[in-house]
Write an enzyme that holds these catalytic residues in place. Structure first.
Site, PDB file in Angstrom:
ATOM      1  N   GLU A  95       0.835  -1.198   0.000  1.00  0.00           N
ATOM      2  CA  GLU A  95       0.000   0.000   0.000  1.00  0.00           C
ATOM      3  C   GLU A  95       0.875   1.255   0.000  1.00  0.00           C
ATOM      4  O   GLU A  95       1.469   1.615   1.007  1.00  0.00           O
ATOM      5  CB  GLU A  95      -0.897  -0.023   1.252  1.00  0.00           C
ATOM      6  CG  GLU A  95      -1.689   1.241   1.510  1.00  0.00           C
ATOM      7  CD  GLU A  95      -2.330   1.230   2.885  1.00  0.00           C
ATOM      8  OE1 GLU A  95      -2.873   2.283   3.267  1.00  0.00           O
ATOM      9  OE2 GLU A  95      -2.293   0.191   3.576  1.00  0.00           O
ATOM     10  N   ASP A  97      -4.248  -1.197  10.079  1.00  0.00           N
ATOM     11  CA  ASP A  97      -5.283  -0.298  10.580  1.00  0.00           C
ATOM     12  C   ASP A  97      -6.536  -0.465   9.725  1.00  0.00           C
ATOM     13  O   ASP A  97      -6.600  -1.328   8.846  1.00  0.00           O
ATOM     14  CB  ASP A  97      -4.794   1.154  10.585  1.00  0.00           C
ATOM     15  CG  ASP A  97      -4.350   1.630   9.202  1.00  0.00           C
ATOM     16  OD1 ASP A  97      -4.645   0.941   8.194  1.00  0.00           O
ATOM     17  OD2 ASP A  97      -3.711   2.692   9.116  1.00  0.00           O
ATOM     18  N   ASP A 121      -1.245  -1.698   5.747  1.00  0.00           N
ATOM     19  CA  ASP A 121      -1.105  -1.240   7.128  1.00  0.00           C
ATOM     20  C   ASP A 121      -2.055  -1.989   8.053  1.00  0.00           C
ATOM     21  O   ASP A 121      -3.147  -2.402   7.637  1.00  0.00           O
ATOM     22  CB  ASP A 121      -1.396   0.260   7.228  1.00  0.00           C
ATOM     23  CG  ASP A 121      -0.364   1.105   6.486  1.00  0.00           C
ATOM     24  OD1 ASP A 121       0.711   0.573   6.183  1.00  0.00           O
ATOM     25  OD2 ASP A 121      -0.645   2.287   6.224  1.00  0.00           O
ATOM     26  N   ASP A 123      -7.866   1.510   7.421  1.00  0.00           N
ATOM     27  CA  ASP A 123      -7.655   1.798   6.002  1.00  0.00           C
ATOM     28  C   ASP A 123      -6.937   0.637   5.316  1.00  0.00           C
ATOM     29  O   ASP A 123      -7.273   0.263   4.184  1.00  0.00           O
ATOM     30  CB  ASP A 123      -6.838   3.080   5.835  1.00  0.00           C
ATOM     31  CG  ASP A 123      -7.643   4.323   6.185  1.00  0.00           C
ATOM     32  OD1 ASP A 123      -8.881   4.241   6.147  1.00  0.00           O
ATOM     33  OD2 ASP A 123      -7.030   5.359   6.497  1.00  0.00           O
TER      34      ASP A 123
END
Length: 657
Positions: free
Chosen positions: A439, A514, A512, A516
């Site tokens: 990403e 998280d 990541d 997102d």
């Protein structure tokens, strides 16, 4: 959150003064507030000292890591001017440089012929993002000291003791308000930074000093002086001293560019394994004005072109017709090379200067190397012929694999050439190979440094991932990111998917840890499910598992993948201990060694394989349920997602927001 005003007027227009823009938007100046960003700050100050050395006014530079957040960099150059600046009455030039953006002596070539700092923001940005900064200058027979705090001048410049020396010493401390309490300098990063600048500034001594309390078992020495009288050639010899080399001597040199605009310095050798075959340890590192250009640029292009053309010309002279088919990727497959240019007016892509873009530098570099390289080959025909045969064999293997339509790491797919942003792996054949879909460019850059070059390829994704389930086939056909991804994987899509043409054994989604990142991973999994489900049925799709936290007590540290695991460790292994907890906001925030250890090294990482129900009588019902679920949750109608959340919310025990 306050409502947006409807009566927009002149009073709503803000004018940021001084260094306020830097503190408000640090990412615009140093690329973010992660570990990579705060380690960029000492580079800005060190580059100023290096510029003094390159200009011939400094012979020694000292980099002193005083504590985990404080570093001091000094040189014996001319010293920053301390007299009053003509355009800023009452302010010394020293104060202007450290408190005003776009100030310095590098906008023309009268003070520095070449320099790493071109925009005049380095010292001021460091000052703005530091809790405290102290600058001491030895000049005009005295020492002069000026203090700053978070970009603001504290007091006035102080005239100190008399001295016969000259030079500049800058000490600054990271500001937790900008970078967070977990922001600390890593000794090995600072050590490598000092070493790199030393071999790029031949004949200049750079001393590294580190507080011994900061150095762990595998840390750098507490004190070491780097000195490379032959520049990049010395460093390449050091890097390859224990390797099998095809060239008995390193090809190196320095050549001036036209019109006194700069020069290029280079060093090159070619590695083999113990059996004389191609080595997986090759690399090409490039620099401009001592700035590492990790994404290459025109100087790399010129260098590669000169070396490749020179070898092909030698092949033509000895009537070796196979040399006609050599490409740069054949020549540099096992090459270890460093190319460093110094140029008056370099143009970079981005403030952090990761890619050189001057088109003329490609021509200058190619012309500079052409004659020395051809002379190097002509002076030792035996070695030149051995090199030619070695590279011819690599070219023949590449051509044979492509012609046979077998899988190869460094050949184009049927549809198009590989995208430039792909960092491919070196291994031929798919056994043991992995493609990491990463990403963003920042995480992609870290992953490229952390990977095993032999077996791991990196493909950074830019922008929002297309949701192919809720978009038309026309949009998929026009989407560059998804089409490049299909090309890189190599097996086609839909009914044309051919597992035997896969270019990698594992396709690993690495995002990541998280919300997102989970969203992007969900989109990618859904897309693979929709356009190449056979990839999943064949067991080739995986999810990487980067950590959320690092918990440490002194030298005892571990990585944590979940909130539950963190809570458990607090009550067991680290109970009643003073601990430091670092939360990773993203992959790009990790340094390469952390990313390798936690997420990419097969010996220490965790992977989740994405699976589908089997195509058996027992599994058909589950396959249909999967199809319905993916269609509803990833489709255009939000009411399906709302219903799913409503029905399943009762099962959520802990939601980290």
């Amino acid at each position: 959150m306050a409502p947006v005003k409807t009566n927009y007027s002149a009073s709503d227009i803000q004018v940021l003064e001084g260094l306020e823009p830097v503190r408000l938007r640090p990412g615009m100046y140093i690329g973010g507030t992660d570990e990579k960003a705060w380690h960029h700050l000492p580079i800005e100050i060190l580059d100023n000292s290096v510029d003094e050395a390159v200009a011939g006014f400094a012979k020694k530079i000292t980099v002193n890591l005083i504590d985990a957040k404080t570093i001091e960099i000094s040189d014996d150059g001319r010293g920053i001017p301390v007299d009053e600046h003509p355009k800023h009455p009452g302010k010394s030039a020293l104060e202007v440089i450290f408190s005003s953006l776009h100030s310095g002596g590098k906008f023309n070539n009268s003070v520095y012929k070449t320099s790493g700092g071109l925009h005049g923001v380095g010292a001021a940005v460091v000052n703005a993002l530091s809790r405290n900064t102290t600058v001491t200058v030895a000049r005009d027979g005295y020492e002069w000291t000026l203090n700053f705090s978070r970009g603001h001048t504290v007091g006035t410049i102080e005239k100190g003791a008399a001295t016969k020396t000259t030079g500049t010493r800058v000490r600054f401390t990271l500001d937790d308000d900008i970078f967070g309490a977990g922001a600390v300098f890593k000794p090995y990063k600072i050590y490598r930074m000092a070493r790199a600048k030393a071999f790029l500034t031949r004949g200049v001594k750079i001393e590294f000093i580190c507080n011994p309390e900061l150095i762990g078992e595998d840390g750098p020495p507490a004190n070491q002086t780097f000195y490379y009288p032959n520049g990049v050639a010395d460093f390449l010899a050091e890097r390859t001293q224990d390797k099998h080399k095809l060239l008995p001597n390193i090809f190196s040199g320095i050549v001036e560019f036209p019109d006194d605009s700069g020069h290029v310095e280079w060093a090159l050798t070619v590695l083999t394994d113990e059996h004389g075959a191609a080595s997986d340890d090759g690399f090409l590192s490039s620099f401009c004005n001592t700035i590492a250009t990790i994404d290459g640029g025109t100087h790399e292009s010129g260098f590669r072109s000169a070396i490749t053309k020179g070898l092909k010309n030698f092949g033509e002279k000895v009537n070796n017709k196979a040399a006609e088919k050599i490409t740069a990727e054949d020549m540099f497959d096992s090459a270890c090379a460093i190319v460093s240019v110094f140029y008056k007016s370099p143009q970079f892509l981005g403030q952090t200067k990761e890619k050189l873009s001057n088109p003329e530098v490609a021509r200058y570099t190619e012309r500079a190397l052409s004659d020395p390289w051809e002379m190097f080959l002509a002076s030792d025909p035996k070695t030149a012929n051995a090199l030619l045969e070695f590279v011819n064999n690599l070219a023949a293997a590449r051509i044979k694999i492509r012609a046979a339509k077998e899988v190869a790491r460094k050949t184009p797919t049927k549809r198009a050439r590989m995208p430039h942003k792909l960092a491919d792996c070196a291994k031929h054949g798919i056994a043991g190979t992995e493609l990491f879909i990463v990403e963003g460019d920042s995480a992609g850059g870290t992953a490229k440094q952390a990977r095993d070059r032999a077996t791991q390829a990196i493909l950074p994704l830019r922008g929002k991932v297309l949701n192919v389930i809720s978009n038309s086939s026309e949009k998929l056909a026009d989407n560059k990111e998804m089409n490049e991804l299909i090309d890189v994987i190599g097996a086609g899509a839909g009914k044309n998917f051919d597992e035997t043409k896969l270019r990698y054994e594992k396709i690993i989604i690495m995002t990541d840890a998280d919300v997102d990142g989970s969203h992007i991973a969900s989109l990618l999994m859904s897309n693979f499910y929709n356009i190449m489900p056979e990839l999943i049925h064949g067991g080739h799709l995986y999810l990487a598992c980067p950590p959320l936290y690092r918990i440490a007590h002194g030298t005892d540290s571990t990585y944590v993948a979940s909130e539950e695991e963190l809570a458990e460790l607090k009550e067991t292994r680290f109970k009643n201990k003073k601990i430091e907890i670092s939360r990773f906001k993203g992959l790009g925030e990790m340094n390469p060694s952390q990313l390798k250890e936690t997420t990419m090294n097969p010996k220490t990482r965790r992977l989740i394989r994405v699976e589908l129900p089997p195509r058996t009588d027992e599994g058909m019902e589950d396959l249909e349920k999967t199809k319905t679920l993916v269609s509803e949750l990833m489709g255009k109608k939000p009411e399906f997602r709302f219903r799913f959340i409503t029905e399943n919310a009762k099962f959520v025990k802990d939601l980290d927001v």
